[in-house]
Design a protein around this motif. Structure first.
Motif, PDB file in Angstrom:
ATOM      1  N   TYR A  10      75.762  71.266  26.717  1.00 32.43           N
ATOM      2  CA  TYR A  10      76.886  71.562  26.931  1.00 32.43           C
ATOM      3  C   TYR A  10      77.319  72.050  28.382  1.00 32.43           C
ATOM      4  CZ  TYR A  10      81.319  75.019  26.534  1.00 32.43           C
ATOM      5  OH  TYR A  10      82.212  75.391  26.744  1.00 32.43           O
ATOM      6  N   ALA A  11      76.190  72.720  29.037  1.00 24.79           N
ATOM      7  CA  ALA A  11      76.267  72.941  30.631  1.00 24.79           C
ATOM      8  C   ALA A  11      76.190  71.642  31.394  1.00 24.79           C
ATOM      9  CB  ALA A  11      75.250  73.957  31.032  1.00 24.79           C
ATOM     10  N   VAL A  12      75.525  70.806  30.952  1.00 26.75           N
ATOM     11  CA  VAL A  12      75.464  69.557  31.958  1.00 26.75           C
ATOM     12  C   VAL A  12      76.575  68.703  31.706  1.00 26.75           C
ATOM     13  CG1 VAL A  12      74.278  67.465  32.134  1.00 26.75           C
ATOM     14  CG2 VAL A  12      72.481  69.662  31.831  1.00 26.75           C
ATOM     15  N   THR A  13      77.019  68.428  30.380  1.00 25.41           N
ATOM     16  CA  THR A  13      78.225  67.797  30.410  1.00 25.41           C
ATOM     17  C   THR A  13      79.598  68.539  30.709  1.00 25.41           C
ATOM     18  OG1 THR A  13      77.186  67.162  28.110  1.00 25.41           O
ATOM     19  CG2 THR A  13      79.485  66.710  28.276  1.00 25.41           C
ATOM     20  N   CYS A  14      79.736  69.652  30.511  1.00 22.53           N
ATOM     21  CA  CYS A  14      80.984  70.460  31.019  1.00 22.53           C
ATOM     22  C   CYS A  14      80.946  71.286  32.336  1.00 22.53           C
ATOM     23  CB  CYS A  14      81.356  71.448  29.957  1.00 22.53           C
ATOM     24  SG  CYS A  14      81.453  70.765  28.156  1.00 22.53           S
ATOM     25  N   GLY A  15      79.799  71.017  32.920  1.00 24.29           N
ATOM     26  CA  GLY A  15      79.766  71.758  34.301  1.00 24.29           C
ATOM     27  C   GLY A  15      79.878  73.248  34.144  1.00 24.29           C
ATOM     28  N   THR A  16      79.308  73.905  33.209  1.00 22.46           N
ATOM     29  CA  THR A  16      79.111  75.175  33.203  1.00 22.46           C
ATOM     30  C   THR A  16      77.997  75.801  33.389  1.00 22.46           C
ATOM     31  OG1 THR A  16      78.792  75.038  30.831  1.00 22.46           O
ATOM     32  CG2 THR A  16      81.009  75.167  31.254  1.00 22.46           C
ATOM     33  N   PHE A  17      78.046  77.321  33.697  1.00 25.84           N
ATOM     34  CA  PHE A  17      76.637  77.924  34.021  1.00 25.84           C
ATOM     35  C   PHE A  17      75.772  78.015  32.908  1.00 25.84           C
ATOM     36  CE2 PHE A  17      74.252  81.774  35.078  1.00 25.84           C
ATOM     37  CZ  PHE A  17      73.785  81.387  36.472  1.00 25.84           C
ATOM     38  N   PRO A  18      74.715  77.540  32.800  1.00 27.61           N
ATOM     39  CA  PRO A  18      73.677  77.331  31.984  1.00 27.61           C
ATOM     40  C   PRO A  18      73.358  78.934  31.143  1.00 27.61           C
ATOM     41  CG  PRO A  18      72.374  77.083  33.869  1.00 27.61           C
ATOM     42  CD  PRO A  18      73.906  77.037  34.287  1.00 27.61           C
ATOM     43  N   LEU A  19      73.579  79.083  30.078  1.00 28.47           N
ATOM     44  CA  LEU A  19      73.350  80.459  29.462  1.00 28.47           C
ATOM     45  C   LEU A  19      71.988  81.036  29.626  1.00 28.47           C
ATOM     46  CD1 LEU A  19      74.473  83.000  27.561  1.00 28.47           C
ATOM     47  CD2 LEU A  19      74.426  81.248  25.556  1.00 28.47           C
ATOM     48  N   HIS A  20      70.956  80.183  29.399  1.00 24.69           N
ATOM     49  CA  HIS A  20      69.524  80.566  29.322  1.00 24.69           C
ATOM     50  C   HIS A  20      68.608  80.354  30.390  1.00 24.69           C
ATOM     51  CE1 HIS A  20      70.036  81.391  24.906  1.00 24.69           C
ATOM     52  NE2 HIS A  20      70.770  80.333  24.767  1.00 24.69           N
ATOM     53  N   SER A  21      67.607  80.971  30.634  1.00 26.92           N
ATOM     54  CA  SER A  21      66.689  80.884  31.719  1.00 26.92           C
ATOM     55  C   SER A  21      66.023  79.491  31.350  1.00 26.92           C
ATOM     56  CB  SER A  21      65.831  81.991  32.215  1.00 26.92           C
ATOM     57  OG  SER A  21      65.261  82.430  30.945  1.00 26.92           O
ATOM     58  N   THR A  22      65.797  79.279  30.102  1.00 29.75           N
ATOM     59  CA  THR A  22      64.994  78.079  29.694  1.00 29.75           C
ATOM     60  C   THR A  22      65.638  76.689  29.845  1.00 29.75           C
ATOM     61  OG1 THR A  22      65.696  78.623  27.590  1.00 29.75           O
ATOM     62  CG2 THR A  22      63.537  79.365  28.028  1.00 29.75           C
ATOM     63  N   SER A  23      66.822  76.658  30.199  1.00 24.54           N
ATOM     64  CA  SER A  23      67.751  75.675  30.433  1.00 24.54           C
ATOM     65  C   SER A  23      67.319  74.898  31.760  1.00 24.54           C
ATOM     66  CB  SER A  23      69.231  76.021  30.607  1.00 24.54           C
ATOM     67  OG  SER A  23      69.964  76.535  29.529  1.00 24.54           O
ATOM     68  N   LEU A  24      66.596  75.865  33.001  1.00 29.40           N
ATOM     69  CA  LEU A  24      66.015  75.329  34.155  1.00 29.40           C
ATOM     70  C   LEU A  24      64.817  74.532  33.826  1.00 29.40           C
ATOM     71  CD1 LEU A  24      66.564  78.664  36.036  1.00 29.40           C
ATOM     72  CD2 LEU A  24      68.346  76.785  35.495  1.00 29.40           C
ATOM     73  N   GLN A  25      64.130  74.831  32.755  1.00 26.73           N
ATOM     74  CA  GLN A  25      62.624  74.029  32.192  1.00 26.73           C
ATOM     75  C   GLN A  25      63.445  72.731  31.664  1.00 26.73           C
ATOM     76  OE1 GLN A  25      62.335  77.565  31.612  1.00 26.73           O
ATOM     77  NE2 GLN A  25      62.040  77.468  33.559  1.00 26.73           N
ATOM     78  N   LEU A  26      64.087  72.826  30.967  1.00 19.84           N
ATOM     79  CA  LEU A  26      65.059  71.749  30.098  1.00 19.84           C
ATOM     80  C   LEU A  26      65.724  70.551  31.063  1.00 19.84           C
ATOM     81  CD1 LEU A  26      66.503  73.565  27.346  1.00 19.84           C
ATOM     82  CD2 LEU A  26      64.488  72.034  26.892  1.00 19.84           C
ATOM     83  N   GLU A  27      66.546  71.333  32.033  1.00 15.71           N
ATOM     84  CA  GLU A  27      67.012  70.427  33.070  1.00 15.71           C
ATOM     85  C   GLU A  27      66.765  71.060  34.464  1.00 15.71           C
ATOM     86  OE1 GLU A  27      68.989  67.590  32.854  1.00 15.71           O
ATOM     87  OE2 GLU A  27      68.868  67.356  30.791  1.00 15.71           O
ATOM     88  N   PRO A  28      65.595  70.521  35.087  1.00 17.38           N
ATOM     89  CA  PRO A  28      65.397  70.976  36.376  1.00 17.38           C
ATOM     90  C   PRO A  28      66.304  70.880  37.644  1.00 17.38           C
ATOM     91  CG  PRO A  28      63.506  69.953  35.492  1.00 17.38           C
ATOM     92  CD  PRO A  28      64.599  69.717  34.460  1.00 17.38           C
ATOM     93  N   ASP A  29      67.193  69.469  37.147  1.00 16.42           N
ATOM     94  CA  ASP A  29      68.140  69.312  38.306  1.00 16.42           C
ATOM     95  C   ASP A  29      69.351  70.408  38.357  1.00 16.42           C
ATOM     96  OD1 ASP A  29      67.005  66.994  38.874  1.00 16.42           O
ATOM     97  OD2 ASP A  29      68.407  65.840  37.626  1.00 16.42           O
ATOM     98  N   LEU A  30      69.291  71.437  37.459  1.00 17.91           N
ATOM     99  CA  LEU A  30      70.483  72.417  37.610  1.00 17.91           C
ATOM    100  C   LEU A  30      70.175  73.167  38.903  1.00 17.91           C
ATOM    101  CD1 LEU A  30      70.692  73.468  33.848  1.00 17.91           C
ATOM    102  CD2 LEU A  30      72.483  72.403  35.168  1.00 17.91           C
ATOM    103  N   THR A  31      68.859  73.595  39.140  1.00 17.55           N
ATOM    104  CA  THR A  31      68.447  74.383  40.261  1.00 17.55           C
ATOM    105  C   THR A  31      68.645  73.845  41.444  1.00 17.55           C
ATOM    106  OG1 THR A  31      66.116  73.340  40.479  1.00 17.55           O
ATOM    107  CG2 THR A  31      66.496  75.443  38.730  1.00 17.55           C
TER     108      THR A  31
END
Length: 460
Positions: free
Chosen positions: A361-382
């Protein structure tokens, strides 16, 4: 999503300690009693989700998650309804037409005040993945009342600092560390601005002047000296004592003095009347080296300026090494107070908000990721447009959230008046004493008219 994902047990104590972190203050729970996780028992049920019209991509993601859920739980029918405005969605929520509502901050506060939303505190204790929520999202889950939980957060926007890396690098070249310029704190930013001369100015949107002022006052006070971070202008007083605002405190005067010093010496004078777009343009065309803005500006700068010419970091910290900021906005999923099939509604909401689905949802919609684990799933978010906000979320001992008392009717007319008072203060037409007296009078009048709008902490 595998049904077994929710078959783990979690204690009330663990959930309560989780919600105590960062900006969220919850009453401690001492029980070690294990509670049943959120689950769908397979019976026939309907779940109606109300979203606010935003983009086709966002609606498609919601429909995709709903379809996957119905494939796992064929006896549950999930319907996504799209509403044109937050107001029309609130009307549908009040009429019992939706069980889950997508609510921006102001609408969430309105629904909470109207008694339309269910308190989800005990349900969060049953949601195993609440343990990985990023700290600002934990704060947003309270909807402005730290003793309750009303939202499964879906987005949040924090202000960040963009700066001209090329100019700072050029100035620092060949200098000893003690002579270099930085911009982690407000004092450092002021020194950097003066070192860079006319091109070292700070810009931001003028209608956010009150947000800048709030940060200076709150960061000097610290969140422990706010009555509630959702009611950021009120000071905690002993039971039976008259209510006070933060503006009567000596630390507020110190914050106001630092605000005056930075704004009169570092800010481009025109910025106090700039729009967001004008402030951004001043940064892009080189008239300023520092820009306070949100992620939309980060995306625009990323597209317009070459790599190495600019950088982004978390909001500057105040006198005591912390920064208490007011998010530009947040939103989340609320559950109707009288929702039918509530346990299944909550199970679907937990699925919608789990790490896998929320990262998508965050990657597709450009929203702030809810979970800290999202940063492992999508490292580009950082390293993308979220990098400054993510750096703040990763430092919960430094960055905290608070907001103005939106729950009071007086808030509706407050910001334009406060911005004008602050412009007068910066121009020398209003003394600090008179500014703080006006702020205190405004919010004490609101309190006297409506009483305490915050929850009363339970007796020990």
């Amino acid at each position: 999503m595998r049904p077994g994902l929710w078959l783990k047990t979690v204690s009330l104590l663990l959930a309560a300690l989780l919600l105590l972190g960062g900006c969220a203050q919850q009453a401690p729970v001492s029980s070690q009693e294990e509670v049943a996780p959120l689950a769908n028992d397979g019976r026939s049920a309907q779940v109606v989700v109300g979203e606010i019209l935003e983009s086709r991509e966002r609606t498609d993601v919601l429909l995709e998650i709903a379809e996957k859920y119905m494939a796992d739980y064929p006896n549950t029918q999930v319907t996504v309804m799209t509403y044109a405005t937050p107001e029309s969605l609130q009307t549908a929520l009040a009429a019992g037409q939706v069980q889950i509502a997508d609510l921006p901050r102001e609408q969430a506060v309105s629904c909470i005040q109207a008694g339309l939303l269910s308190d989800l505190g005990e349900d969060f204790a049953r949601w195993t993945e609440s343990a990985t929520l990023q700290t600002p999202m934990k704060w947003a889950s309270h909807g402005g009342d730290s003793l309750h939980t009303y939202l499964f957060p879906s987005d949040l926007s924090l202000p960040v600092l963009l700066y001209r890396q090329d100019r700072m690098d050029a100035y620092n070249e060949g200098k000893a560390s003690a002579e270099m310029i930085y911009c982690r704190s407000w004092d450092q930013l002021l020194a950097a601005s003066e070192a860079l001369g006319d091109q070292g100015k700070l810009v931001f949107a003028g209608d956010r002047l009150v947000d800048r002022f709030d940060t200076f006052v709150w960061s000097k006070l610290t969140v422990g000296r706010l009555l509630d971070t959702g009611f950021g202008y009120y000071y905690p007083v002993p039971e039976g004592e008259p209510q006070q605002t933060v503006f009567t405190q000596e630390t507020a005067a110190q914050g106001a003095e630092q605000f005056l010093r930075l704004m009169t010496r570092a800010a481009l004078p025109e910025t106090f009347s700039y729009t967001e777009d004008q402030a951004l343009q001043a940064f892009l065309d080189g008239r300023a080296s520092f820009l306070l803005a949100g992620r939309e500006a980060v995306a625009a700068v990323q597209e317009a300026l070459p790599e190495g010419a600019w950088a982004v970091r978390g909001y500057p910290v105040g006198m005591v090494g912390v920064s208490v900021v007011s998010p530009y906005d947040y939103r989340g999923w609320g559950v109707a107070a009288d929702a039918a099939d509530r346990d299944i509604v909550l199970h679907f909401l937990a699925t919608l908000s789990n790490a896998d689905n929320n990262t998508h949802y965050a990657v597709t919609c450009g929203t702030f990721p809810l979970h800290s684990t999202s940063l492992q799933l999508e490292p580009d978010l950082t390293s993308g447009v979220f990098s400054g906000e993510i750096s703040m979320a990763r430092s919960p001992e430094v960055y905290f959230c608070a907001q103005e008392p939106l729950q009071y009717r007086a808030w509706a007319d407050y910001r334009p008046q406060a911005n004008e008072k602050l412009r007068q203060y910066l121009a020398g037409d209003l003394t600090q004493k008179d500014l703080l007296a006006w702020l205190d009078s405004y919010w004490m009048a609101a309190f006297e008219a409506e009483g305490p709008r915050w929850s009363t902490k339970p007796a020990a």
